[in-house]
Design a protein around this motif. Structure first.
Motif, mmCIF file in Angstrom:
data_model
loop_
_atom_site.group_PDB
_atom_site.id
_atom_site.type_symbol
_atom_site.label_atom_id
_atom_site.label_comp_id
_atom_site.label_asym_id
_atom_site.label_seq_id
_atom_site.Cartn_x
_atom_site.Cartn_y
_atom_site.Cartn_z
ATOM 1 N N GLN A 1 0.664 -1.360 -0.195
ATOM 2 C CA GLN A 1 -0.518 0.388 0.381
ATOM 3 C C GLN A 1 0.849 1.240 -0.091
ATOM 4 O O GLN A 1 0.709 2.011 -0.533
ATOM 5 N N GLN A 2 2.135 1.008 0.693
ATOM 6 C CA GLN A 2 2.742 2.284 0.752
ATOM 7 C C GLN A 2 4.039 2.361 0.049
ATOM 8 O O GLN A 2 5.057 3.682 -0.463
ATOM 9 N N GLN A 3 3.766 1.496 -1.004
ATOM 10 C CA GLN A 3 5.527 1.325 -2.125
ATOM 11 C C GLN A 3 4.621 2.370 -3.264
ATOM 12 O O GLN A 3 3.769 2.532 -3.799
ATOM 13 N N VAL A 4 5.679 3.304 -3.855
ATOM 14 C CA VAL A 4 5.763 3.499 -4.866
ATOM 15 C C VAL A 4 7.171 2.617 -6.033
ATOM 16 O O VAL A 4 8.070 2.338 -5.753
ATOM 17 N N LYS A 5 6.289 2.093 -7.111
ATOM 18 C CA LYS A 5 7.042 2.164 -8.348
ATOM 19 C C LYS A 5 7.449 2.001 -9.345
ATOM 20 O O LYS A 5 6.535 2.639 -9.975
ATOM 21 N N GLN A 6 9.080 2.369 -9.226
ATOM 22 C CA GLN A 6 9.202 3.461 -10.340
ATOM 23 C C GLN A 6 10.197 2.942 -11.428
ATOM 24 O O GLN A 6 10.280 1.192 -11.185
ATOM 25 N N SER A 7 10.087 3.264 -12.572
ATOM 26 C CA SER A 7 10.534 2.201 -14.063
ATOM 27 C C SER A 7 10.798 3.265 -15.210
ATOM 28 O O SER A 7 10.487 4.451 -14.831
ATOM 29 N N PRO A 8 12.042 3.273 -15.708
ATOM 30 C CA PRO A 8 12.501 2.016 -15.657
ATOM 31 C C PRO A 8 14.095 1.898 -14.355
ATOM 32 O O PRO A 8 13.694 2.891 -13.776
ATOM 33 N N GLN A 9 15.039 0.847 -14.106
ATOM 34 C CA GLN A 9 16.036 0.721 -13.826
ATOM 35 C C GLN A 9 16.613 1.461 -14.123
ATOM 36 O O GLN A 9 17.977 2.077 -12.777
ATOM 37 N N SER A 10 17.382 0.805 -15.254
ATOM 38 C CA SER A 10 18.032 2.504 -15.893
ATOM 39 C C SER A 10 17.918 2.837 -17.170
ATOM 40 O O SER A 10 17.057 1.428 -18.227
ATOM 41 N N LEU A 11 18.235 3.725 -17.790
ATOM 42 C CA LEU A 11 18.030 4.192 -19.149
ATOM 43 C C LEU A 11 19.382 4.960 -20.035
ATOM 44 O O LEU A 11 20.008 5.757 -19.269
ATOM 45 N N ILE A 12 18.962 4.611 -21.260
ATOM 46 C CA ILE A 12 20.070 5.749 -21.832
ATOM 47 C C ILE A 12 19.131 6.194 -23.236
ATOM 48 O O ILE A 12 19.014 5.400 -23.724
ATOM 49 N N VAL A 13 19.693 7.581 -23.092
ATOM 50 C CA VAL A 13 19.537 8.261 -23.647
ATOM 51 C C VAL A 13 19.894 8.851 -24.526
ATOM 52 O O VAL A 13 21.630 9.642 -24.226
ATOM 53 N N GLN A 14 19.933 9.558 -25.646
ATOM 54 C CA GLN A 14 21.280 9.877 -27.319
ATOM 55 C C GLN A 14 21.377 11.444 -26.301
ATOM 56 O O GLN A 14 19.628 12.290 -26.110
ATOM 57 N N LYS A 15 21.804 12.987 -26.771
ATOM 58 C CA LYS A 15 21.841 13.620 -25.792
ATOM 59 C C LYS A 15 21.080 14.215 -27.051
ATOM 60 O O LYS A 15 20.846 13.993 -27.954
#
Lengths: 113, 113
Positions: free
Chosen positions: A1-15
């Motif tokens: 109930q108290q959790q906040v789920k975040q995604s993705p764990q890692s992200l690579i983006v071009q400038k």
């Protein structure tokens, strides 16, 4: 109930690209949703925050989108730069007598030239 | 820009010893918090403090932990008898109001041997 789920764990983006990080929550009593940016060896730095009475908030290249019915919110970083490479945490709190922040697990963003 | 300062930046302590982590919150802030972050994991709430008393504490904040505001500027976290699992980054945060933005220090890295 108290959790906040975040995604993705890692992200690579071009400038110059758009970085998008998503968070979802279950507790409908949450009413404050900040995003924090953390560089190695530093504490979390407040980036931008939103309350559920608005669906979007923009500050410079950073935008929070908020979907109350879906219980989701996201951070968009426009024109991503190598200096944006950091770990990003979403968080939430319930202002009714509880100000503790519940954090997501974080997203490590790498912006490559 | 005002900031939260924490000392020391790194503390190495033998298991079973007492340790005191120190924080100087932003000067006009009234709400104070301690969080911890075990290496590679999310930031977790420990305790909030307002008007010289604990407002809220998490399950992590057991009888081994205590907080104090010994004077008008410092806010301390004491761990009475440290355990190996207390090894983590400890962050102090403060806010002007319980419902407003929390600002974090750069943390104290606590290493228990």
């Amino acid at each position: 109930q108290q959790q906040v789920k975040q995604s993705p764990q890692s992200l690579i983006v071009q400038k110059g690209g758009i970085s998008i990080i998503n968070c979802a929550y279950e507790n409908t009593a949450f009413d404050y949703f900040p995003w924090y940016q953390q560089f190695p060896g530093k504490g979390p730095a407040l980036l931008i925050a939103i309350r559920p009475d608005v669906s979007e908030k923009k500050e410079g290249r950073f935008t929070i989108s908020f979907n109350k019915s879906a219980k989701q919110f996201s951070l968009h970083i426009m024109d991503s730069q190598p200096g944006d490479s950091a770990t990003y945490f979403c968080a939430a709190s319930n202002g009714a007598g509880s100000y503790q922040l519940t954090f997501g697990k974080g997203t490590k963003l790498s912006v490559i030239p | 820009e005002p900031e939260v300062t924490q000392t020391p930046s790194h503390q190495v302590t033998q298991m079973g010893q007492e340790v005191i982590l120190r924080c100087v919150p932003i000067s006009n802030h009234l709400y104070f918090y301690w969080y911890r972050q075990i290496l590679g994991q999310k930031v977790e709430f420990l305790v909030s403090f307002y008007n010289n008393e604990i407002s809220e504490k998490s399950e992590i904040f057991d009888d081994q932990f205590s907080v104090e505001r010994p004077d008008g500027s410092n806010f301390t976290l004491k761990i009475r008898s440290t355990k190996l699992e207390d090894s983590a980054m400890y962050f102090c945060a403060s806010s002007a109001d319980g419902q407003l933005d929390q600002h974090f220090g750069d943390g104290t890295r606590l290493s228990i041997l």
